[in-house]
Motif scaffolding. Structure first.
Motif, mmCIF file in Angstrom:
data_model
loop_
_atom_site.group_PDB
_atom_site.id
_atom_site.type_symbol
_atom_site.label_atom_id
_atom_site.label_comp_id
_atom_site.label_asym_id
_atom_site.label_seq_id
_atom_site.Cartn_x
_atom_site.Cartn_y
_atom_site.Cartn_z
ATOM 1 N N VAL A 69 24.965 29.082 46.261
ATOM 2 C CA VAL A 69 24.555 27.851 46.918
ATOM 3 C C VAL A 69 25.769 27.344 47.687
ATOM 4 C CG1 VAL A 69 23.669 25.516 46.583
ATOM 5 C CG2 VAL A 69 22.917 27.351 45.071
ATOM 6 N N ILE A 70 25.736 27.423 49.001
ATOM 7 C CA ILE A 70 26.926 27.147 49.807
ATOM 8 C C ILE A 70 26.560 26.218 50.960
ATOM 9 C CG2 ILE A 70 28.746 28.160 51.237
ATOM 10 C CD1 ILE A 70 28.410 30.753 49.681
ATOM 11 N N GLY A 71 27.319 25.132 51.092
ATOM 12 C CA GLY A 71 27.227 24.282 52.274
ATOM 13 C C GLY A 71 26.074 23.307 52.299
ATOM 14 N N PHE A 72 25.503 22.952 51.149
ATOM 15 C CA PHE A 72 24.399 22.005 51.117
ATOM 16 C C PHE A 72 24.901 20.572 50.916
ATOM 17 C CE2 PHE A 72 22.075 25.848 50.370
ATOM 18 C CZ PHE A 72 20.804 25.611 50.864
ATOM 19 N N HIS A 73 24.167 19.606 51.469
ATOM 20 C CA HIS A 73 24.381 18.190 51.212
ATOM 21 C C HIS A 73 23.195 17.681 50.400
ATOM 22 C CE1 HIS A 73 27.828 17.241 53.978
ATOM 23 N NE2 HIS A 73 27.504 18.475 54.349
ATOM 24 N N PHE A 74 23.483 17.121 49.212
ATOM 25 C CA PHE A 74 22.441 16.601 48.326
ATOM 26 C C PHE A 74 22.495 15.070 48.347
ATOM 27 C CE2 PHE A 74 23.556 20.760 46.768
ATOM 28 C CZ PHE A 74 22.403 21.305 46.222
ATOM 29 N N PHE A 75 21.358 14.424 48.544
ATOM 30 C CA PHE A 75 21.293 12.962 48.480
ATOM 31 C C PHE A 75 20.122 12.580 47.581
ATOM 32 C CE2 PHE A 75 19.921 8.752 49.697
ATOM 33 C CZ PHE A 75 21.121 8.063 49.797
ATOM 34 N N GLY A 76 20.425 11.891 46.478
ATOM 35 C CA GLY A 76 19.374 11.511 45.541
ATOM 36 C C GLY A 76 18.778 12.697 44.804
ATOM 37 N N CYS A 77 19.514 13.779 44.706
ATOM 38 C CA CYS A 77 19.057 14.963 43.978
ATOM 39 C C CYS A 77 20.293 15.805 43.652
ATOM 40 C CB CYS A 77 18.059 15.777 44.796
ATOM 41 S SG CYS A 77 18.696 16.339 46.386
ATOM 42 N N THR A 78 20.095 16.875 42.887
ATOM 43 C CA THR A 78 21.258 17.627 42.428
ATOM 44 C C THR A 78 20.878 19.076 42.162
ATOM 45 O OG1 THR A 78 23.107 17.568 40.869
ATOM 46 C CG2 THR A 78 20.915 17.113 39.966
ATOM 47 N N PHE A 79 21.812 19.831 41.637
ATOM 48 C CA PHE A 79 21.533 21.205 41.217
ATOM 49 C C PHE A 79 21.709 21.320 39.708
ATOM 50 C CE2 PHE A 79 26.071 21.218 42.452
ATOM 51 C CZ PHE A 79 26.663 21.681 41.305
ATOM 52 N N VAL B 71 28.645 27.788 43.330
ATOM 53 C CA VAL B 71 28.332 26.633 44.164
ATOM 54 C C VAL B 71 29.607 26.290 44.918
ATOM 55 C CG1 VAL B 71 27.618 24.222 44.228
ATOM 56 C CG2 VAL B 71 26.590 25.771 42.563
ATOM 57 N N ASP B 72 29.540 26.290 46.250
ATOM 58 C CA ASP B 72 30.734 26.145 47.075
ATOM 59 C C ASP B 72 30.432 25.218 48.256
ATOM 60 O OD1 ASP B 72 33.196 26.468 48.300
ATOM 61 O OD2 ASP B 72 32.925 28.592 48.757
ATOM 62 N N ASP B 73 31.361 24.306 48.531
ATOM 63 C CA ASP B 73 31.274 23.441 49.706
ATOM 64 C C ASP B 73 29.963 22.669 49.747
ATOM 65 O OD1 ASP B 73 32.118 22.271 52.106
ATOM 66 O OD2 ASP B 73 31.206 23.865 53.328
ATOM 67 N N CYS B 74 29.559 22.122 48.596
ATOM 68 C CA CYS B 74 28.380 21.270 48.522
ATOM 69 C C CYS B 74 28.807 19.836 48.253
ATOM 70 C CB CYS B 74 27.419 21.755 47.432
ATOM 71 S SG CYS B 74 26.614 23.318 47.830
ATOM 72 N N HIS B 75 28.026 18.882 48.739
ATOM 73 C CA HIS B 75 28.420 17.480 48.688
ATOM 74 C C HIS B 75 27.238 16.658 48.183
ATOM 75 C CE1 HIS B 75 31.960 18.798 50.850
ATOM 76 N NE2 HIS B 75 31.131 19.508 51.604
ATOM 77 N N LEU B 76 27.477 15.926 47.077
ATOM 78 C CA LEU B 76 26.394 15.232 46.389
ATOM 79 C C LEU B 76 26.681 13.744 46.321
ATOM 80 C CD1 LEU B 76 27.243 18.055 44.629
ATOM 81 C CD2 LEU B 76 25.025 17.520 43.618
ATOM 82 N N ARG B 77 25.700 12.938 46.754
ATOM 83 C CA ARG B 77 25.774 11.488 46.622
ATOM 84 C C ARG B 77 24.550 10.988 45.858
ATOM 85 N NH1 ARG B 77 26.195 8.750 52.159
ATOM 86 N NH2 ARG B 77 24.821 10.469 52.789
ATOM 87 N N PHE B 78 24.793 10.089 44.891
ATOM 88 C CA PHE B 78 23.728 9.563 44.033
ATOM 89 C C PHE B 78 22.898 10.702 43.436
ATOM 90 C CE2 PHE B 78 24.655 6.485 47.375
ATOM 91 C CZ PHE B 78 25.009 5.374 46.632
ATOM 92 N N PRO B 79 23.545 11.668 42.782
ATOM 93 C CA PRO B 79 22.807 12.868 42.346
ATOM 94 C C PRO B 79 21.852 12.638 41.194
ATOM 95 C CG PRO B 79 25.064 12.942 41.570
ATOM 96 C CD PRO B 79 24.982 11.775 42.487
ATOM 97 N N VAL B 80 22.202 11.754 40.232
ATOM 98 C CA VAL B 80 21.334 11.528 39.074
ATOM 99 C C VAL B 80 21.252 10.031 38.803
ATOM 100 C CG1 VAL B 80 21.966 13.756 38.084
ATOM 101 C CG2 VAL B 80 23.170 11.720 37.347
#
Length: 213
Positions: free
Chosen positions: A1-11, A21-30
């Motif tokens: 999983v590379i280069g994804f932006h997560f907003f209001g969700c997660t892995f 998991v590389d170069d992913c960015h998560l805001r408000f994941p849980v």
């Protein structure tokens, strides 16, 4: 999983091997339904990876009332991640970086390496680990314990962490809420029957009580 932006969700990876998991960015994941929801509820997801020989690197995660990055298992690596503004409820169950062993850890030395991460603005501990040997090195951990009373920026407990190495970390500003007029924040703490660890070449300053205990 590379280069994804997560907003209001997660892995969430379960019992996986050789995942990345590389170069992913998560805001408000849980989420937690209430700030007093210490366990997060049975249906609440976590940003997590369990298994062995897995890697989470070059990621950012911020703004969650619970834990930041959680990794379970052996021979895993967390490297060069930024975790910030997490654990608004202050429970020690939810450090910014949470590390645990498998349910039945081997007696062999199965290290997980936590290297080059930055942690800031955590309600509880910045890095919490238990259950087996870990190498915690070259991390920058600051402004922890912001919603707690008795807490350390880097925290572990129990004799099962024997063989762990905590080295070359910068740790500062662990200032929990004042208790009986005293700031009891700690820098690096090995608690509750810890033994046979190596803690060396760390720089710790501006904590409430002890730098290393």
């Amino acid at each position: 999983v590379i280069g994804f932006h997560f907003f209001g969700c997660t892995f969430q990876f379960e019992n996986t091997v050789h995942s990345l998991v590389d170069d992913c960015h998560l805001r408000f994941p849980v989420y937690a339904r209430e700030l007093s929801d210490r366990r997060g509820g049975g249906s609440t997801p976590t940003t997590s990876m369990s298994g062995s020989h897995n890697i989470i690197r070059n990621c950012t995660l911020g703004y969650t009332p619970l834990a930041g990055l959680a990794m379970t298992g052996s021979y895993n690596t967390l490297a060069n991640n930024l975790v910030h503004d997490v654990c608004w409820n202050g429970s020690l169950r939810f450090p910014a970086i949470s590390l645990r062993a498998d349910e039945r850890p081997s007696n062999e030395w199965n290290p997980t390496i936590v290297k080059g991460n930055t942690v800031l603005n955590a309600g509880s501990a910045g890095i919490g680990f238990r259950g087996q040997a870990y190498t915690i090195e070259y991390n920058y951990v600051r402004h922890c314990g912001m919603m707690s009373h008795d807490v350390a920026a880097i925290y572990t407990s129990g004799s099962s962490i024997a063989g762990s190495i905590v080295c070359y970390n910068w740790v500062h500003n662990c200032h929990p809420e004042i208790e009986n007029g005293k700031n009891i924040g700690l820098g690096i703490r090995a608690d509750d029957q810890c033994r046979n660890m190596s803690i060396h070449h760390n720089v710790v300053w501006d904590v409430g009580l002890d730098s290393i205990i």
